[in-house]
Design an enzyme around this catalytic site. Structure first.
Site, PDB file in Angstrom:
ATOM      1  N   VAL A 196      55.236  39.135  52.486  1.00  0.00           N
ATOM      2  CA  VAL A 196      55.811  39.115  53.831  1.00  0.00           C
ATOM      3  C   VAL A 196      57.117  39.888  53.883  1.00  0.00           C
ATOM      4  O   VAL A 196      57.316  40.772  54.716  1.00  0.00           O
ATOM      5  CB  VAL A 196      56.038  37.660  54.304  1.00  0.00           C
ATOM      6  N   ASP A 251      65.993  39.747  46.146  1.00  0.00           N
ATOM      7  CA  ASP A 251      65.040  38.851  45.516  1.00  0.00           C
ATOM      8  C   ASP A 251      65.641  38.358  44.197  1.00  0.00           C
ATOM      9  O   ASP A 251      66.424  39.079  43.569  1.00  0.00           O
ATOM     10  CB  ASP A 251      63.700  39.554  45.258  1.00  0.00           C
ATOM     11  N   THR A 277      56.492  29.073  51.315  1.00  0.00           N
ATOM     12  CA  THR A 277      56.549  27.649  51.662  1.00  0.00           C
ATOM     13  C   THR A 277      55.178  27.062  51.337  1.00  0.00           C
ATOM     14  O   THR A 277      54.349  26.875  52.230  1.00  0.00           O
ATOM     15  CB  THR A 277      56.900  27.435  53.152  1.00  0.00           C
ATOM     16  N   THR A 285      56.840  30.092  57.102  1.00  0.00           N
ATOM     17  CA  THR A 285      56.126  29.052  57.844  1.00  0.00           C
ATOM     18  C   THR A 285      56.680  27.674  57.480  1.00  0.00           C
ATOM     19  O   THR A 285      56.826  27.350  56.302  1.00  0.00           O
ATOM     20  CB  THR A 285      54.628  29.105  57.522  1.00  0.00           C
ATOM     21  N   CYS A 300      48.308  30.785  53.794  1.00  0.00           N
ATOM     22  CA  CYS A 300      48.429  30.638  55.253  1.00  0.00           C
ATOM     23  C   CYS A 300      47.426  29.618  55.786  1.00  0.00           C
ATOM     24  O   CYS A 300      47.768  28.470  56.012  1.00  0.00           O
ATOM     25  CB  CYS A 300      48.231  31.992  55.930  1.00  0.00           C
ATOM     26  N   ARG A 337      47.336  33.164  44.593  1.00  0.00           N
ATOM     27  CA  ARG A 337      47.833  31.844  44.995  1.00  0.00           C
ATOM     28  C   ARG A 337      46.793  31.091  45.815  1.00  0.00           C
ATOM     29  O   ARG A 337      46.251  31.610  46.776  1.00  0.00           O
ATOM     30  CB  ARG A 337      49.123  31.988  45.808  1.00  0.00           C
TER      31      ARG A 337
END
Length: 568
Positions: A159, A177, A227, A262, A402, A473
């Site tokens: 993202v 980062d 998240t 999110t 997501c 992931r």
């Protein structure tokens, strides 16, 4: 909606700018008035003095107003530094300043540019001081339209990196980062997420860094960290909390911190904001500001990108919302939508993905029903799809960070509020059950063909959570692989997108190239990457193999006649 009882009187002959500002103020529900419409009582004055000739007329018009009849609230003066129109009317303006409860004077060093842009900047500063007034009686600022504010992006994954690249086309960008290895690669133009070429990444001129102190130079800091959920399916905000702490330690006054990660409704204001305040010793809404703009990046999708996907923005006030609207609209071709509050924007994000989760769960349940009825799901959907309002969804594995995660954030918040969201929970259970469903298909085929256990070989094609990316992931394809390994079966994996060694470290098997694959009794086409050449499928099959095509992606003419084909 912005509530304000004091009417705003706009005076100035710079009509294009004045009219644009008036329009913006009306959009935010501020009451504006004209000289001839003024009534006795409190009034705030916005004075445009952008050139000497129009300034003279503006001052003349204002002098005709018997200001002693009114209670002066706030005074806003916009002047051109080059012409310094105030110098000709110093005494009168000073009397206005003394009569007001709060005065703001802004000097523009380069006002002779596009009037709409000047109007946007004027409106932004007006909203700032109308909604978040300074404690000082007099505030002076110099505004340069040529100097571009710096945008910081915290978190440079799937993202954050597209966000940083998108903003770099119009703004100086600091990309931060905590991963030293990732930053080292990005500095060389190497994208670990495989979204950008080396040439395009080097051309961005982004300042990639692990030095958090550089964030102190940023006017905006965009947060795009993961998240995920915990093992118990609860929201895991640890990355977000750590990022907020780091940003707070390097936060400077007037910065706007924008969260794109999110979250469940309320998390930005209830979790992140207090961390920023404590770490910075600054007050939100006074010294710095927060906003929310939910990410909509679709990894591997070159059509729907950061610049072409409509964007939602929200702020803790109308000033923040308008500022973020202008910021994102400068870099996005698609429309930018201002949500009514941060909570609304947070909720919209989880609803977007929860809706998809529910629709796919419906398809997955149908697929399991039709399997028992011996009816081809694909044929049923093709027939049903001829109706104009039938929604085009298909069965499949729902993983990733997501669709397979976001519903749990809404479920969590609903339960905290005392409501049990049984429908959302059921949809999640159906989609999670697909791993066991595919595993059972494999076991049924082994029993049906009476394949000797010792000679059995299974191939899984694709191990990422979706096509054409390297992200593993929450990959349901790898969960199927894990199930089969736990049953003591011999399994080989082929996925050109997965980083060498990552599967070996987790599952103890190597990630083979297509040419290295042994012929298999069962081939599971789990993730149909574009790189797979289905014409070569027959080279990895035995004479009586079974192909489980999870997404119905393999053209039928590539399936040998003697091979058993199963689809969801």
């Amino acid at each position: 909606m912005t509530k304000r009882s004091t009417p705003l009187l706009l005076i100035g002959e710079t009509s294009n700018i004045r009219d644009h500002v008036a329009k913006k103020l009306l959009e935010e529900k501020f009451e504006t008035t004209e000289i001839e419409q003024m009534e006795q009582g409190p009034v705030s004055i916005i004075l445009f003095l952008f050139d000497r000739q129009s300034a003279k007329l503006s001052i003349y018009l204002l002098q005709q107003v018997h200001l002693e009849k009114y209670e002066m609230d706030q005074l806003f003066i916009f002047d051109d530094k080059k012409t310094n129109s105030l110098a000709d009317n110093e005494s009168f303006v000073q009397s206005l300043i003394k009569a007001s409860t709060n005065a703001v004077e802004l000097f523009f060093s380069d006002v002779h540019v596009d009037s709409e842009r000047v109007g946007d900047v004027v409106a932004k500063h007006l909203l700032h001081d109308l909604i978040h007034p300074s404690s000082h009686q007099m505030v002076k600022r110099e505004i340069s339209l040529k100097e571009k504010e710096i945008v910081g992006v915290v978190g440079l994954g799937y993202v954050g990196l597209p966000v940083a690249v998108g903003f770099s086309e119009h703004y100086p960008v600091i990309g931060f980062d905590v991963d030293d290895g990732k930053i080292a690669k990005l500095k060389k133009g190497e994208d670990p997420s495989e979204q950008f070429t080396q040439e395009s990444l080097v051309a961005t001129k982004i300042d990639f860094t692990t030095n958090a102190k550089k964030l102190r130079r940023c006017a905006y800091i965009i947060v795009a960290v993961p998240t995920p959920i915990s093992a118990s399916k609860e929201p895991d905000l640890s990355y977000l909390e750590a990022a907020s702490q780091l940003i707070g330690e390097n936060l400077t006054p007037d910065t706007i911190v924008v969260y794109e990660s999110t979250v469940y409704p309320g998390a930005t204001e209830e979790v992140c904001s207090p961390i920023l305040e404590k770490a910075s010793n600054l007050k939100v809404g006074k010294d710095f500001f927060i906003g929310y703009s939910p990410e909509r990046i679709n990894p591997g999708d070159h059509e729907h990108t950061f610049r072409t996907i409509p964007k939602i923005v929200a702020g803790q006030s109308a000033f923040v919302a308008e500022t973020l609207y202008q910021l994102y609209q400068n870099v996005i071709k698609a429309p930018v939508y201002k949500a009514s509050s941060i909570k609304v924007a947070e909720t919209a994000k989880v609803v977007e993905n929860t809706q998809r989760d529910i629709n796919i769960a419906f398809m997955n349940e149908l697929a399991q029903i039709f399997y028992h009825l011996d009816i081809p799901t694909e044929d049923v959907l093709a027939a049903a799809g001829t109706k104009w309002n039938f929604l085009p969804f298909s069965p499949g594995l729902v993983g990733g960070h997501c669709i397979g995660v976001d519903p749990y954030y809404l479920i969590h918040k609903a339960r905290l509020a005392g409501y049990e969201p049984s429908f959302l929970t059921a949809a999640r259970e159906v989609n999670e059950s697909m791993v066991d469903h595919v595993t059972n298909l494999v076991m049924q085929q082994i029993v049906h063909h009476q394949t000797p256990w010792d000679n059995l070989k299974i191939t899984v094609l694709g191990g990422t959570f979706k096509e054409n990316i390297g992200d593993i992931r929450n990959s349901k394809a790898l969960e199927i692989l894990k199930n089969l390994l736990n049953l003591g079966l011999s399994v080989q994996l082929c996925d050109p997108h997965i980083t060498e060694g990552s599967v070996q470290d987790i599952y103890g098997i190597s990630n083979k190239s297509f040419d290295e694959l042994e012929k298999a009794d069962i081939v599971i086409a789990a993730v149909p990457h574009d790189v797979f050449n289905w014409e070569r499928l027959k080279t990895i099959l035995k004479e009586t193999s079974t192909v489980i095509d999870i997404k119905s992606s393999i053209p039928l003419h590539y399936i040998p006649k003697e091979v058993t084909l199963l689809r969801l």
